[in-house]
Design an enzyme around this catalytic site. Structure first.
Site, short mmCIF file in Angstrom:
data_model
loop_
_atom_site.label_atom_id
_atom_site.label_comp_id
_atom_site.label_asym_id
_atom_site.label_seq_id
_atom_site.Cartn_x
_atom_site.Cartn_y
_atom_site.Cartn_z
N SER A 193 0.82 -1.21 0.00
CA SER A 193 0.00 0.00 0.00
C SER A 193 0.86 1.25 0.00
CB SER A 193 -0.90 0.00 1.24
OG SER A 193 -1.51 1.26 1.43
N TYR A 201 -2.84 0.01 9.91
CA TYR A 201 -2.92 -0.60 8.59
C TYR A 201 -1.60 -0.44 7.85
CZ TYR A 201 -4.08 -1.07 3.64
OH TYR A 201 -4.08 -1.43 2.32
#
Length: 326
Positions: free
Chosen positions: A129, A156
């Site tokens: 990501s 995250y």
């Protein structure tokens, strides 16, 4: 006959489109998903049904963190290639549900790596990501893969960077090639309902004002799903050398301000939204901006779909999907 490809997170947004592209070119695909209720499982079921209409697709409903079950699947399938897209997504959700990320992202990724080690996997492509870059201002240049990634601002992001480090260690220790992809704000038909453009569409349809975080000053490198899949398949078809682990940004490389995205969405939907301005939320980043020169050099990757066009394609699908749901 080539071995099947395992795609984890196949009922997810990027997973479904990846599996479809592979099926379209004649690959046999084994989709893996546990249909977690992070968002409406009905959308995941609809994606899965779409894939099920293709010859050559089978679905395995299992949790990738269940290592014994996943390892057994890889062994009996004879698969030698894995595209690992399953993960617990979302920045804000991690504030209240940290252990969902520990299981899906950390234990899940480790389970994939162990299965790859045990079953002589020839290439593992996995999702990382853009969040690993932390909160950085735009300086006229895109984020480069060589930039520091030591200041995650969300759990995250921390789990995604941890997955990259796990992959690096396994590539070094056990020699199977790996490619990590740092995705930058993917959007389009069959997308995730927790993403801003999708949430805004639903709120507008209900006659509600939309909440614009960061006072509308944030910017994102919005990347249309078809362009993303071009990049995924491009690296999938070009594995690194034995024992190598490569990481690539995959984005549009043209960041767009949040208010400009909203204006494009309003145009695509044919409405003007009432807006409530909100401050930045914990874990959010100010901007994302992909330098895609490495991916372009590797695969010829070149995004084709501009945001205005992409949101119109999304809006067309969204209306049809809402109509099907009644």
């Amino acid at each position: 006959m080539t071995s099947p490809v395992i795609v984890t997170g196949a009922a997810g947004f990027i997973g479904m489109h990846t599996a479809e592209r592979l099926l379209a070119r004649g690959e046999t695909v084994i989709g893996v998903d546990n249909f977690t209720p992070y968002y409406d499982p009905a959308l995941k079921e609809a994606r899965s049904a779409k894939l099920g209409a293709h010859q050559g697709f089978t679905l395995e409903r299992l949790d990738i963190a269940d290592h014994d079950a996943f390892d057994a699947l890889v062994r009996r399938s004879g698969a030698k290639r894995i595209i690992h897209l399953a993960a617990q997504a979302g920045v804000r959700y991690s504030i209240d549900n940290p252990f969902a990320y520990e299981r899906s992202n950390l234990a899940g990724h480790l389970s994939i790596l162990e299965a790859a080690r045990n079953n002589e996997i020839e290439h593992l492509v996995y999702a990382s990501s853009s969040s690993v870059y932390g909160d950085r201002p735009l300086n006229g240049e895109g984020f480069k893969e060589t930039d520091p990634t030591v200041s995650p601002v969300s759990l995250y992001a921390a789990t995604k960077r941890s997955c990259e480090l796990l992959s690096q260690s396994y590539a070094h220790l056990y020699g199977f090639p790996q490619t990590g992809l740092r995705f930058f704000t993917v959007y389009g038909p069959w997308g995730r309902p927790d993403m801003a453009y999708f949430k805004f569409s639903e709120m507008i349809a209900r006659g509600e004002a939309i909440e614009v975080y960061g006072e509308g000053k944030m910017a994102r490198d919005f990347t249309y799903i078809d362009d993303i899949i071009d990049g995924v398949i491009g690296v999938f078809d070009a594995p690194p050398a034995k024992g190598a682990h490569e990481i690539y940004n995959i984005g549009d490389s043209q960041p767009v301000g949040l208010m400009d995205m909203i204006a494009s969405l309003e145009n695509a939907l044919g409405v003007t939204a009432d807006k409530i301005m909100r401050p930045m939320q914990p874990g959010d980043v100010t901007a994302t901006y992909a330098d895609i020169s490495r991916l372009k050099a590797k695969t010829g990757y070149k995004p084709k779909v501009m945001l205005d066009e992409g949101l119109k394609l999304y809006a067309r699908w969204w209306r049809e999907y809402r109509g099907e749901k009644g």
